[in-house]
Design a protein around this motif. Structure first.
Motif, PDB file in Angstrom:
ATOM      1  N   ARG A  77       0.821  -1.201   0.000  1.00 16.93           N
ATOM      2  CA  ARG A  77       0.000   0.000   0.000  1.00 16.93           C
ATOM      3  C   ARG A  77       0.857   1.254   0.000  1.00 16.93           C
ATOM      4  O   ARG A  77       0.511   2.266  -0.643  1.00 16.93           O
ATOM      5  N   LYS A  78       1.989   1.233   0.697  1.00 13.68           N
ATOM      6  CA  LYS A  78       2.898   2.377   0.693  1.00 13.68           C
ATOM      7  C   LYS A  78       3.366   2.685  -0.716  1.00 13.68           C
ATOM      8  O   LYS A  78       3.463   3.854  -1.109  1.00 13.68           O
ATOM      9  N   ARG A  79       3.645   1.649  -1.496  1.00 11.58           N
ATOM     10  CA  ARG A  79       4.123   1.874  -2.873  1.00 11.58           C
ATOM     11  C   ARG A  79       3.003   2.356  -3.780  1.00 11.58           C
ATOM     12  O   ARG A  79       3.246   3.128  -4.706  1.00 11.58           O
ATOM     13  N   LEU A  80       1.790   1.892  -3.513  1.00  6.09           N
ATOM     14  CA  LEU A  80       0.669   2.287  -4.354  1.00  6.09           C
ATOM     15  C   LEU A  80       0.148   3.676  -3.995  1.00  6.09           C
ATOM     16  O   LEU A  80      -0.297   4.429  -4.864  1.00  6.09           O
ATOM     17  N   GLY A  81       0.143   3.965  -2.699  1.00 11.93           N
ATOM     18  CA  GLY A  81      -0.414   5.228  -2.241  1.00 11.93           C
ATOM     19  C   GLY A  81      -1.916   5.203  -2.097  1.00 11.93           C
ATOM     20  O   GLY A  81      -2.550   6.235  -1.856  1.00 11.93           O
ATOM     21  N   TYR A  82      -2.534   4.041  -2.228  1.00  7.96           N
ATOM     22  CA  TYR A  82      -3.983   3.911  -2.088  1.00  7.96           C
ATOM     23  C   TYR A  82      -4.307   2.443  -1.829  1.00  7.96           C
ATOM     24  O   TYR A  82      -3.449   1.561  -1.925  1.00  7.96           O
ATOM     25  N   GLY A  83      -5.569   2.177  -1.523  1.00 11.54           N
ATOM     26  CA  GLY A  83      -6.059   0.802  -1.467  1.00 11.54           C
ATOM     27  C   GLY A  83      -6.300   0.285  -0.070  1.00 11.54           C
ATOM     28  O   GLY A  83      -5.612   0.658   0.875  1.00 11.54           O
ATOM     29  N   GLU A  84      -7.330  -0.549   0.043  1.00  9.23           N
ATOM     30  CA  GLU A  84      -7.595  -1.345   1.240  1.00  9.23           C
ATOM     31  C   GLU A  84      -7.205  -2.772   0.893  1.00  9.23           C
ATOM     32  O   GLU A  84      -7.843  -3.405   0.044  1.00  9.23           O
ATOM     33  N   ILE A  85      -6.165  -3.295   1.531  1.00  8.64           N
ATOM     34  CA  ILE A  85      -5.613  -4.591   1.134  1.00  8.64           C
ATOM     35  C   ILE A  85      -5.903  -5.639   2.204  1.00  8.64           C
ATOM     36  O   ILE A  85      -5.590  -5.439   3.379  1.00  8.64           O
ATOM     37  N   ALA A  86      -6.516  -6.748   1.792  1.00 12.90           N
ATOM     38  CA  ALA A  86      -6.777  -7.887   2.677  1.00 12.90           C
ATOM     39  C   ALA A  86      -5.854  -9.025   2.249  1.00 12.90           C
ATOM     40  O   ALA A  86      -5.897  -9.454   1.090  1.00 12.90           O
ATOM     41  N   VAL A  87      -5.004  -9.494   3.184  1.00  7.61           N
ATOM     42  CA  VAL A  87      -4.042 -10.549   2.881  1.00  7.61           C
ATOM     43  C   VAL A  87      -4.496 -11.849   3.539  1.00  7.61           C
ATOM     44  O   VAL A  87      -4.753 -11.889   4.749  1.00  7.61           O
ATOM     45  N   VAL A  88      -4.600 -12.930   2.750  1.00  4.76           N
ATOM     46  CA  VAL A  88      -4.993 -14.243   3.267  1.00  4.76           C
ATOM     47  C   VAL A  88      -4.094 -15.301   2.650  1.00  4.76           C
ATOM     48  O   VAL A  88      -3.468 -15.068   1.615  1.00  4.76           O
ATOM     49  N   ASN A  89      -4.024 -16.489   3.294  1.00  7.23           N
ATOM     50  CA  ASN A  89      -3.285 -17.564   2.635  1.00  7.23           C
ATOM     51  C   ASN A  89      -4.236 -18.396   1.777  1.00  7.23           C
ATOM     52  O   ASN A  89      -5.439 -18.160   1.740  1.00  7.23           O
ATOM     53  N   ASP A  90      -3.686 -19.397   1.071  1.00  3.01           N
ATOM     54  CA  ASP A  90      -4.488 -20.125   0.094  1.00  3.01           C
ATOM     55  C   ASP A  90      -5.599 -20.955   0.740  1.00  3.01           C
ATOM     56  O   ASP A  90      -6.679 -21.109   0.158  1.00  3.01           O
ATOM     57  N   THR A  91      -5.363 -21.462   1.949  1.00  2.00           N
ATOM     58  CA  THR A  91      -6.394 -22.266   2.608  1.00  2.00           C
ATOM     59  C   THR A  91      -7.566 -21.399   3.025  1.00  2.00           C
ATOM     60  O   THR A  91      -8.734 -21.783   2.869  1.00  2.00           O
ATOM     61  N   VAL A  92      -7.277 -20.231   3.566  1.00  5.73           N
ATOM     62  CA  VAL A  92      -8.339 -19.296   3.953  1.00  5.73           C
ATOM     63  C   VAL A  92      -9.080 -18.806   2.709  1.00  5.73           C
ATOM     64  O   VAL A  92     -10.310 -18.689   2.700  1.00  5.73           O
ATOM     65  N   ALA A  93      -8.336 -18.528   1.639  1.00  3.12           N
ATOM     66  CA  ALA A  93      -8.979 -18.092   0.394  1.00  3.12           C
ATOM     67  C   ALA A  93      -9.897 -19.172  -0.152  1.00  3.12           C
ATOM     68  O   ALA A  93     -11.001 -18.886  -0.645  1.00  3.12           O
TER      69      ALA A  93
END
Length: 419
Positions: A163-179
């Motif tokens: 997000r720091k590099r993009l300067g925008y966005g709401e990012i949700a991080v999950v692993n493959d099992t949760v996805a």
């Protein structure tokens, strides 16, 4: 002389009829409870801080990323499941070591490409490397696997850094099992499931479920590490040859990376006590490794165009071939039964599924589940679950149809559900 089944049992390899399903379920439940309490357990029981409540917005498009191997994918996704502008890129750090800027630039570039397709500021990132989930939907990288060379990223909160590099966005991080678990919400329509289980069964394995004790948050169990399943002499011999002996015991009994090697250990031991002709026994002594695909194809009598199967040149005598299949097919059957046992434990632990109209959704992703040809893997698991859950405990479940690109769909849903 012993029968093949007697030989397997004598070496502590439980043929399907000898496996105590309910005893193993009790052991799984005990380890789950201990892990949730923070006590010593082979199951990490990681609270992902991600809930499943709420209806997924229909038709809203979000950006989704899926990183977990030598490549990563990006796409725009919406529910009902639709995928737009999907593209594969090389995972930074695969070919050579990269620093922070080069690493995050690869993902930022892909997000910018996708933003041209969909101006959403919501981003779901399936990040399938060892990481600690945070309450705000981020993940702190613990270590790299799969040969990724980006040491400066270890210890960082990857969503925050992107997000720091993009300067925008709401990012949700999950692993493959949760996805994979979340992807089931794309299939429920108007009637929500009572709970959800995500199961990965490919080269490796893992399971995630929804825990009521944690307010309905998803728990990543890291179930491949379960170590209360008795190993056979063949499992022990195979395990000793791996890079991590004594670890990921359950994974090494059900996942695709290991089923072929276990069968090879059985065949070699059987050859020593006279189960095969001298010619086949001599050839087996020179074999260092066999792939699960080749063992599975041999047992399923499948010939793949353009692919030679080394096993066909080992067992040329028909009696040898029948004996080899009789000894190896139980490896796949045991994997299916153990898969059902641990899925049953997670269903029981969820406390849901009591209403037949609102079953527990089990979503599976992985090649061992969908591509095994020697047995009908899914049918065996369903038969076992019907007995262990429906008939014995009145717990209702459904195994959802295969969801294409489940990690991307699940990552998108994580972004849509993030508060």
């Amino acid at each position: 002389m012993q029968t093949p089944e007697e030989f397997l049992n004598a070496n502590r390899f439980s043929v399907p009829s000898e496996i105590d399903r309910n005893a193993e379920i009790r052991l799984f439940l005990s380890e789950m409870e201990a892990g949730l309490r923070g006590e010593a357990s082979s199951l990490l029981m990681v609270n992902t801080h991600i809930g499943v409540s709420g209806k997924v917005p229909q038709g809203e498009r979000v950006i989704a990323l899926d990183a977990g191997g030598t490549n990563f994918r990006g796409a725009v996704v919406s529910i009902p499941p639709k995928i737009f502008a999907k593209q594969n890129r090389s995972m930074p750090g695969v070919k050579s070591e990269v620093g922070e800027e080069e690493f995050y630039a690869a993902f930022a570039t892909e997000v910018e490409r996708l933003k041209g397709e969909e101006p959403s500021s919501r981003i779901g990132w399936c990040f399938s490397y060892p990481a600690i989930a945070t309450e705000d939907g981020d993940a702190k990288l613990v270590a790299w696997t799969k040969g990724i060379k980006a040491p400066s990223i270890v210890g960082e909160y990857v969503g925050h850094e992107l997000r720091k590099r993009l300067g925008y966005g709401e990012i949700a991080v999950v692993n493959d099992t949760v996805a994979t678990l979340l992807a089931a919400k794309a299939t429920e329509g108007d009637n929500a499931y009572s709970s959800y289980i995500g199961f990965i069964l490919g080269t490796g394995t893992n399971c995630a479920y929804v825990e009521s004790e944690l307010g309905g948050k998803i728990v990543n169990a890291e179930s491949g590490a379960f170590d209360k399943i008795p190993q056979s002499a063949f499992d022990e011999a195979m395990d000793a040859k791996t890079l991590s002996p004594g670890k990921q015991i359950f994974e090494k009994m059900i996942a695709g990376a290991y089923l072929g090697p276990i069968a090879l250990e059985i065949w070699k031991a059987a050859a020593k006590v006279g189960f095969f002709t001298g010619s086949a026994a001599a050839k087996l002594t020179g074999i260092g490794a066999l792939s699960t695909m080749d063992v599975d194809d041999f047992c399923g009598m499948v010939k793949r165009e353009g692919r030679e199967n080394e096993i066909d040149s080992i067992f040329v005598n028909e009696a040898d071939r029948r004996m080899a299949r009789r000894l190896a097919i139980p490896v796949f059957e045991r994997a299916a039964i153990l898969s059902a046992i641990h899925l049953a434990a997670f269903a029981i632990k969820s406390g849901e599924g009591v209403d037949e109209s609102r079953p527990i959704a089990i979503t599976v992703d992985g090649s061992t589940w969908y591509k095994t040809v020697s047995i009908d893997f899914a049918a065996i698991v369903k038969r076992e679950l019907d007995s262990l859950l429906v008939r014995r405990r009145n717990i209702h479940y459904v195994i959802t149809p295969e969801i294409a690109d489940a990690p991307l769909i699940g990552a998108g849903i994580a972004a849509l559900l993030k508060k």
